[in-house]
Design a protein around this motif. Structure first.
Motif, PDB file in Angstrom:
ATOM      1  N   MET A   1       0.857  -1.180   0.000  1.00 17.61           N
ATOM      2  CA  MET A   1       0.000   0.000   0.000  1.00 17.61           C
ATOM      3  C   MET A   1       0.897   1.236   0.000  1.00 17.61           C
ATOM      4  SD  MET A   1      -3.147   1.212   0.091  1.00 17.61           S
ATOM      5  CE  MET A   1      -4.216  -0.045   0.720  1.00 17.61           C
ATOM      6  N   HIS A   2       0.605   2.152  -0.887  1.00 21.31           N
ATOM      7  CA  HIS A   2       1.355   3.400  -0.991  1.00 21.31           C
ATOM      8  C   HIS A   2       0.411   4.554  -0.651  1.00 21.31           C
ATOM      9  CE1 HIS A   2       4.531   1.177  -3.032  1.00 21.31           C
ATOM     10  NE2 HIS A   2       3.598   0.673  -3.822  1.00 21.31           N
ATOM     11  N   HIS A   3       0.897   5.486   0.143  1.00 23.94           N
ATOM     12  CA  HIS A   3       0.102   6.653   0.533  1.00 23.94           C
ATOM     13  C   HIS A   3       0.743   7.889  -0.088  1.00 23.94           C
ATOM     14  CE1 HIS A   3      -2.503   9.140   3.029  1.00 23.94           C
ATOM     15  NE2 HIS A   3      -1.441   9.898   3.248  1.00 23.94           N
ATOM     16  N   PHE A   4      -0.065   8.680  -0.804  1.00 26.13           N
ATOM     17  CA  PHE A   4       0.419   9.900  -1.432  1.00 26.13           C
ATOM     18  C   PHE A   4      -0.394  11.090  -0.951  1.00 26.13           C
ATOM     19  CE2 PHE A   4       1.288   6.532  -4.532  1.00 26.13           C
ATOM     20  CZ  PHE A   4       2.630   6.751  -4.804  1.00 26.13           C
ATOM     21  N   THR A   5       0.290  12.194  -0.704  1.00 24.35           N
ATOM     22  CA  THR A   5      -0.364  13.474  -0.465  1.00 24.35           C
ATOM     23  C   THR A   5      -0.232  14.264  -1.758  1.00 24.35           C
ATOM     24  OG1 THR A   5       0.161  13.418   1.880  1.00 24.35           O
ATOM     25  CG2 THR A   5      -0.391  15.567   0.939  1.00 24.35           C
ATOM     26  N   LEU A   6      -1.388  14.720  -2.273  1.00 28.40           N
ATOM     27  CA  LEU A   6      -1.424  15.384  -3.575  1.00 28.40           C
ATOM     28  C   LEU A   6      -1.980  16.804  -3.413  1.00 28.40           C
ATOM     29  CD1 LEU A   6      -2.913  12.306  -5.420  1.00 28.40           C
ATOM     30  CD2 LEU A   6      -0.513  13.021  -5.399  1.00 28.40           C
ATOM     31  N   PRO A   7      -1.102  17.770  -3.111  1.00 29.92           N
ATOM     32  CA  PRO A   7      -1.568  19.119  -2.798  1.00 29.92           C
ATOM     33  C   PRO A   7      -2.297  19.823  -3.942  1.00 29.92           C
ATOM     34  CG  PRO A   7       0.841  19.015  -2.801  1.00 29.92           C
ATOM     35  CD  PRO A   7       0.331  17.624  -2.978  1.00 29.92           C
ATOM     36  N   ASP A   8      -2.076  19.400  -5.191  1.00 24.81           N
ATOM     37  CA  ASP A   8      -2.713  20.067  -6.325  1.00 24.81           C
ATOM     38  C   ASP A   8      -4.091  19.515  -6.662  1.00 24.81           C
ATOM     39  OD1 ASP A   8      -0.493  21.698  -6.587  1.00 24.81           O
ATOM     40  OD2 ASP A   8       0.510  20.342  -7.982  1.00 24.81           O
ATOM     41  N   MET A   9      -4.550  18.498  -5.952  1.00 26.84           N
ATOM     42  CA  MET A   9      -5.869  17.912  -6.201  1.00 26.84           C
ATOM     43  C   MET A   9      -6.941  18.779  -5.546  1.00 26.84           C
ATOM     44  SD  MET A   9      -7.317  14.102  -5.302  1.00 26.84           S
ATOM     45  CE  MET A   9      -6.620  14.100  -3.674  1.00 26.84           C
ATOM     46  N   SER A  10      -7.943  19.184  -6.339  1.00 21.80           N
ATOM     47  CA  SER A  10      -8.947  20.079  -5.768  1.00 21.80           C
ATOM     48  C   SER A  10     -10.384  19.793  -6.203  1.00 21.80           C
ATOM     49  CB  SER A  10      -8.602  21.531  -6.117  1.00 21.80           C
ATOM     50  OG  SER A  10      -8.619  21.699  -7.525  1.00 21.80           O
ATOM     51  N   CYS A  11     -10.575  18.938  -7.209  1.00 22.29           N
ATOM     52  CA  CYS A  11     -11.948  18.763  -7.707  1.00 22.29           C
ATOM     53  C   CYS A  11     -12.151  17.352  -8.247  1.00 22.29           C
ATOM     54  CB  CYS A  11     -12.227  19.790  -8.800  1.00 22.29           C
ATOM     55  SG  CYS A  11     -11.227  19.553 -10.291  1.00 22.29           S
ATOM     56  N   GLY A  12     -13.348  17.093  -8.679  1.00 22.99           N
ATOM     57  CA  GLY A  12     -13.683  15.792  -9.237  1.00 22.99           C
ATOM     58  C   GLY A  12     -12.888  15.470 -10.492  1.00 22.99           C
ATOM     59  N   HIS A  13     -12.605  16.483 -11.303  1.00 20.73           N
ATOM     60  CA  HIS A  13     -11.791  16.263 -12.502  1.00 20.73           C
ATOM     61  C   HIS A  13     -10.404  15.783 -12.100  1.00 20.73           C
ATOM     62  CE1 HIS A  13      -8.831  17.472 -15.561  1.00 20.73           C
ATOM     63  NE2 HIS A  13      -9.732  16.963 -16.383  1.00 20.73           N
ATOM     64  N   CYS A  14      -9.849  16.363 -11.041  1.00 23.19           N
ATOM     65  CA  CYS A  14      -8.538  15.947 -10.537  1.00 23.19           C
ATOM     66  C   CYS A  14      -8.573  14.478 -10.135  1.00 23.19           C
ATOM     67  CB  CYS A  14      -8.122  16.790  -9.333  1.00 23.19           C
ATOM     68  SG  CYS A  14      -7.915  18.543  -9.656  1.00 23.19           S
ATOM     69  N   VAL A  15      -9.602  14.088  -9.414  1.00 30.52           N
ATOM     70  CA  VAL A  15      -9.742  12.700  -8.967  1.00 30.52           C
ATOM     71  C   VAL A  15      -9.777  11.767 -10.174  1.00 30.52           C
ATOM     72  CG1 VAL A  15     -11.276  11.066  -7.814  1.00 30.52           C
ATOM     73  CG2 VAL A  15     -10.865  13.308  -6.799  1.00 30.52           C
TER      74      VAL A  15
END
Length: 64
Positions: A1-15
């Motif tokens: 399992m890998h855990h990432f913090t993605l500071p640039d993610m902000s919306c459904g399109h990003c997901v």
């Protein structure tokens, strides 16, 4: 399992873009994204570096 913090993610399109980028390198990866916390947990047999490179190429570089 890998855990990432993605500071640039902000919306459904990003997901959607993040999910697509990860599935492009590992179609069998299990991905759990928390948009509010800006995190992604990825269950994959691939090395973390490979997944991080895919995220970066998609425009969502993980925080160190």
């Amino acid at each position: 399992m890998h855990h990432f913090t993605l500071p640039d993610m902000s919306c459904g399109h990003c997901v959607a873009a993040i999910t697509e980028a990860l599935q492009a390198v590992d179609a069998h990866a299990r991905i759990a994204i928390d948009r509010d916390r800006k995190t992604a947990d990825v269950d994959s047999t691939l090395p973390r570096e490979t997944l991080a490179a895919a995220l970066t190429q998609a425009g969502y570089p993980p925080a160190p």
